[in-house]
Motif scaffolding. Structure first.
Motif, short mmCIF file in Angstrom:
data_model
loop_
_atom_site.label_atom_id
_atom_site.label_comp_id
_atom_site.label_asym_id
_atom_site.label_seq_id
_atom_site.Cartn_x
_atom_site.Cartn_y
_atom_site.Cartn_z
N ALA A 1 2.86 -49.00 -7.55
CA ALA A 1 3.65 -48.40 -6.46
C ALA A 1 2.89 -47.30 -5.73
O ALA A 1 3.05 -47.10 -4.54
CB ALA A 1 4.97 -47.87 -7.01
N ALA B 1 11.97 -45.39 -11.94
CA ALA B 1 12.14 -46.84 -11.81
C ALA B 1 11.27 -47.64 -12.77
O ALA B 1 11.60 -48.78 -13.11
CB ALA B 1 11.87 -47.28 -10.37
N ASP C 1 2.55 -51.56 -12.40
CA ASP C 1 3.32 -50.74 -11.46
C ASP C 1 2.30 -50.02 -10.59
O ASP C 1 1.79 -48.95 -10.93
CB ASP C 1 4.23 -49.75 -12.21
CG ASP C 1 5.07 -48.90 -11.25
OD1 ASP C 1 4.72 -48.85 -10.05
OD2 ASP C 1 6.05 -48.28 -11.71
N LEU D 1 10.01 -54.21 -9.23
CA LEU D 1 9.78 -54.16 -10.69
C LEU D 1 10.83 -55.02 -11.41
O LEU D 1 10.50 -55.77 -12.33
CB LEU D 1 9.84 -52.71 -11.18
CG LEU D 1 8.67 -51.82 -10.76
CD1 LEU D 1 8.97 -50.36 -11.11
CD2 LEU D 1 7.37 -52.26 -11.40
N VAL E 1 1.20 -47.96 -15.35
CA VAL E 1 1.41 -47.40 -14.01
C VAL E 1 0.08 -46.82 -13.55
O VAL E 1 -0.60 -46.16 -14.34
CB VAL E 1 2.48 -46.29 -14.06
CG1 VAL E 1 2.68 -45.66 -12.68
CG2 VAL E 1 3.81 -46.84 -14.59
C1 LIG Z 1 7.72 -45.03 -5.74
C2 LIG Z 1 7.62 -45.60 -7.12
C3 LIG Z 1 8.44 -46.65 -7.57
C4 LIG Z 1 9.63 -47.14 -6.82
O1 LIG Z 1 9.42 -47.52 -5.54
P1 LIG Z 1 10.61 -47.45 -4.45
O2 LIG Z 1 10.05 -48.20 -3.30
O3 LIG Z 1 10.86 -46.01 -4.16
O4 LIG Z 1 11.80 -48.12 -5.04
C5 LIG Z 1 8.18 -47.20 -8.82
N1 LIG Z 1 7.21 -46.75 -9.61
C6 LIG Z 1 6.42 -45.73 -9.22
C7 LIG Z 1 5.33 -45.27 -10.14
C8 LIG Z 1 6.62 -45.11 -7.98
O5 LIG Z 1 5.85 -44.07 -7.63
#
Ligand SMILES: *Cc1c(COP(=O)(O)O)cnc(C)c1O
Length: 349
Positions: free
Chosen positions: A141, A70, A139, A46, A113
């Protein structure tokens, strides 16, 4: 998996190199994207996305207060200011009807997100980003493999960011992350920024980070990528079963938005007496977790932003009522029934 790891150990090529490139290639094919760039974590990803887009001090980035830390800290780490917008209680994702009111002359980007594995309402967010000439950083993730109207999470904005934290649907044996983009110049800059901004060895065009994916993670992830679709399908089937089992109860099940392929990174229900339920589940030997107990605008470290309790009532209410229950692919039907029965019993008692 053991064979893949042994090969890396024999080659001693631990950081970036051909194993990482090979995994990046596989992801590019899988998602139909031009560039996949392996990095050290989702959080670092990010930060790199924001840096590569030139977001800096004085800029504002619109995002959700209901996410992992994060999402917002990355914005602060590049010197910019997170501006929060409340969520839709049905999906826990950014409410697009509230975004435009938060746009100022300083706004440079929107960072939706795809929470719990379901994409935000991207058509409307894309439209707003285009109208106001804002960058869109996804995001993603929690959403590797999730789809919105046939498009993969992470592929719709200027850049998408994945995390390979071990608990994610596609998880490594340690930290890892990835950025994806169709923009050649942006990809080049991200590749440079992940290795201290160097364009060739010991020649630095700009200041970057040390944020590279390592080969052991890459080979583990490449093996797992072959199974990901099956695991996501299993999670979806588990979610269906929970939904049936909770029918006509007071439990609010997660809503799957039409045209969304939800990958259920978490199965998050909304309940009354949440903390008591959590305690009861622990006593019964059933795992559960709260994502997230305190919305980002109320975190002590963001006090300087000036937000107060009551500013984002939906995010605040969700943080008091949500609880995530087991959803992983290997759960048996009997286990899912046991979890649901235990929860229903708690409310009957
Ligand atoms: C897991 C997560 C992150 C960060 O990822 P890491 O690999 O743990 O640094 C960022 N944003 C969201 C929404 C997450 O679930």
């Amino acid at each position: 998996m053991q064979q893949a790891i042994d090969k890396v150990l024999a080659d001693q090529q631990f950081i970036l190199g051909s194993y990482v490139r090979s995994f990046e290639n596989e992801v590019e094919k899988y998602l139909g994207i031009k560039h996949a760039i392996g990095v050290s974590s989702g959080s670092a990803g990010l930060v790199l996305a924001l840096m590569a887009l030139g977001i800096k001090k004085g800029d504002e980035v619109i995002t959700t207060p209901f996410s992992f830390f994060a999402t917002a800290s990355s914005i602060v780490l590049v010197g910019a200011k997170p501006v929060f917008v409340d969520i839709d209680p049905r999906t826990f994702n950014l409410d697009p009807t509230k975004i435009e009111k938060a746009i100022s002359t300083k706004t440079k980007a929107i960072m939706p997100v795809h929470l719990f594995g379901q994409c935000a309402e991207m058509d409307r967010i894309l439209e707003i980003a285009k109208k106001h000439r804002l960058y869109l950083i996804e995001d993603a993730a929690q959403a590797f493999g999730a789809k919105y109207k046939g498009r993969f999470a992470g592929t719709m904005g200027d850049v998408g960011v994945f995390s390979f934290f071990p608990s994610k649907n596609l998880g490594g044996y340690g930290d890892g992350g990835m950025l994806i983009t169709n923009d050649d110049l942006l990809a080049e800059r991200i590749r440079r920024l992940r290795v201290h901004g160097q364009s060739q060895q010991y020649l630095h065009q700009e200041i970057g980070l040390n944020s590279r994916l390592d080969a052991l993670q890459a080979v583990v992830l490449q093996v797992k990528l072959e199974y990901l679709y099956g695991w996501n399908e299993k999670r979806r089937a588990n979610a269906q079963l929970y939904k049936q089992l909770f029918e006509r109860s007071s439990i609010i099940c997660p809503m799957e938005w039409p045209d969304n392929y939800h990958i259920y990174h978490q199965y998050t229900i909304m309940v009354n007496k949440r903390d008591h339920l959590k305690q009861y589940l622990t006593e019964q030997g059933i795992g559960s977790a709260i994502y997230y107990p305190l919305p980002l605008h109320l975190q002590p470290c963001f006090k300087y932003l000036g937000y107060e309790k009551g500013d984002f009532p939906i995010a605040e209410k969700c943080s008091e009522k949500v609880i995530s229950i087991p959803i992983y692919a290997e759960l048996t039907e009997a286990q899912i029934k046991k979890v649901a029965e235990t929860i229903l019993q708690f409310y009957q008692a």
